[in-house]
Enzyme design. Structure first.
Site, PDB file in Angstrom:
ATOM      1  N   HIS A 113       6.303  37.441 -48.197  1.00 55.48           N
ATOM      2  CA  HIS A 113       6.250  38.588 -49.399  1.00 55.48           C
ATOM      3  C   HIS A 113       6.316  37.294 -50.528  1.00 55.48           C
ATOM      4  CE1 HIS A 113       5.847  42.098 -47.293  1.00 55.48           C
ATOM      5  NE2 HIS A 113       6.979  42.411 -47.712  1.00 55.48           N
ATOM      6  N   CYS A 115      12.562  44.796 -47.390  1.00 52.41           N
ATOM      7  CA  CYS A 115      12.251  43.331 -47.464  1.00 52.41           C
ATOM      8  C   CYS A 115      12.194  42.847 -48.984  1.00 52.41           C
ATOM      9  CB  CYS A 115      11.232  43.067 -46.779  1.00 52.41           C
ATOM     10  SG  CYS A 115       9.941  44.239 -46.932  1.00 52.41           S
TER      11      CYS A 115
END
Ligand code: A2P
Length: 338
Positions: free
Chosen positions: A243, A130
């Site tokens: 994130h 990711c």
């Protein structure tokens, strides 16, 4: 257009449930879906596409009935065991784990960056880590234009990236703080609430974590720059989702800052949010629920001849996993029909 049959492996997990959600939004030409998880979830009902689907246990014969595609979000061990079985039965697997990412004959795909390589697959396509996905979406157009010399990654990663148990640890930590109770940690070695843990995945011999190594190696593979100088520090922070990354980039070529910002604005699925006078910059809470990569705080690194600092934020469960995997399936369908 042809219609396809898709298996969703790990359908009960954090990524798997988001795969279902994104599929509902996208409306791909898929006529049949089958949802798999472990024995624990066998018989669980998940509401999807307007009806209740019963989750099946994944077994060695699950793929005998024939599937066109499978999206695996069930971890490396499950992928290692079952993805080759699925592929041997003619099913194209898009795997979210790290099991196959660095294998030579497995394309590692971010559709905005290297979709042409999908065609080289031999039954398994890997979805990158990711943190790497969101970074390369922003970095690819800059590499093409200014040729990157070195990257320094510092990440601030949400607990959803650690699956359901990571989310429980933060929820329980908040509850514990409010109620002054003790709780057992399910995922992290220390409480994540009120902390930043410089530890994602396992530690390696050289002192780096595997997450840091993944970012370094996967960036090199996706950008096709095997010798690119990269270093990384990955941190778990008490954020539920999305994130954030501080990325320092040094270029071979000089650049004009306005032109560089324009390059990012024109890049596929990049949204520039950079108006510091009005406190506009990417935020995890704003990125959640979106598939784009948000870039801001774009400024010259004044300590070197040609470098910049970027703040890059994206929904790690959508663009960092589920949506990227579904984009790959969309591309496979496009290739099949053209
Ligand atoms: P289950 O819910 O039955 O354990 P997360 O990391 O978010 O917890 O999700 C992990 C996903 O991977 C879940 O859907 C989990 O199913 C699935 N999973 C774990 N082990 C296996 C396995 N051996 N076979 C199939 N699915 C698995």
């Amino acid at each position: 257009m042809k219609s396809y049959k898709l298996a969703i492996v790990g359908a009960t997990g954090v990524v798997g449930r988001t795969v279902l959600k994104v599929l509902e939004e996208k409306k791909l030409p898929i006529s049949e879906y089958v949802l798999f998880a472990s024995k624990r979830s066998c018989g669980t009902k998940l509401h999807f596409m307007g009806k209740d689907y019963e989750v099946r246990e994944l077994t060695e014969t699950s793929f005998d009935e024939g599937f066109d595609f499978a999206i695996f979000s069930a971890g490396g061990d499950t992928a290692k065991k079952f993805a080759p079985i699925a592929a041997s039965k003619g099913c194209i697997v898009v795997d979210n784990s790290s099991a196959f990412r660095m294998e030579k004959d497995v394309p590692l795909i971010v559709p905005e960056v290297n979709s042409e390589e999908i065609k080289n697959h031999r039954g398994i396509i890997a979805n990158p880590n990711c943190s790497t996905i969101q970074a390369v979406v922003a970095l690819k157009p800059l590499d093409t234009k200014y040729h990157i010399k070195r990257i320094v990654y510092s990440t601030y990663q949400a607990v959803s990236g650690a699956g359901s148990k990571g989310i429980f640890d933060l929820e329980n930590g908040i509850h514990d703080f409010e109620n002054k109770q003790d709780y057992a940690l399910q995922k992290f070695p220390y409480p994540i609430f009120n902390n930043c843990l410089p530890h994602i995945d396992v530690f390696l011999e050289n002192g780096y974590t595997k997450e840091e190594e993944k970012m370094i190696n996967e960036t090199r593979k996706i950008l096709k720059r095997p010798d690119l100088k990269i270093t990384a520090t990955t941190i778990r922070v008490p954020v539920f989702n999305s994130h954030s990354e501080s990325i320092n980039v040094e270029f071979e070529k000089d650049f004009d800052l306005k032109e560089l910002v324009l390059t990012l604005k024109n890049a596929p699925n990049v949204i520039v949010q950079d108006d510091v006078k009005n406190n506009i910059y990417p935020l995890a809470t704003n990125a959640t629920g979106h598939d784009e990569v948000f870039v801001g705080r774009i400024r010259r690194d004044e300590s070197i001849k040609s470098g910049i600092n970027l703040w890059v934020v994206a929904d790690n469960i959508r663009k960092g996993a589920a949506s990227n995997a579904i984009q790959i399936v969309e591309k496979l369908i496009d290739f099949d029909n053209n």
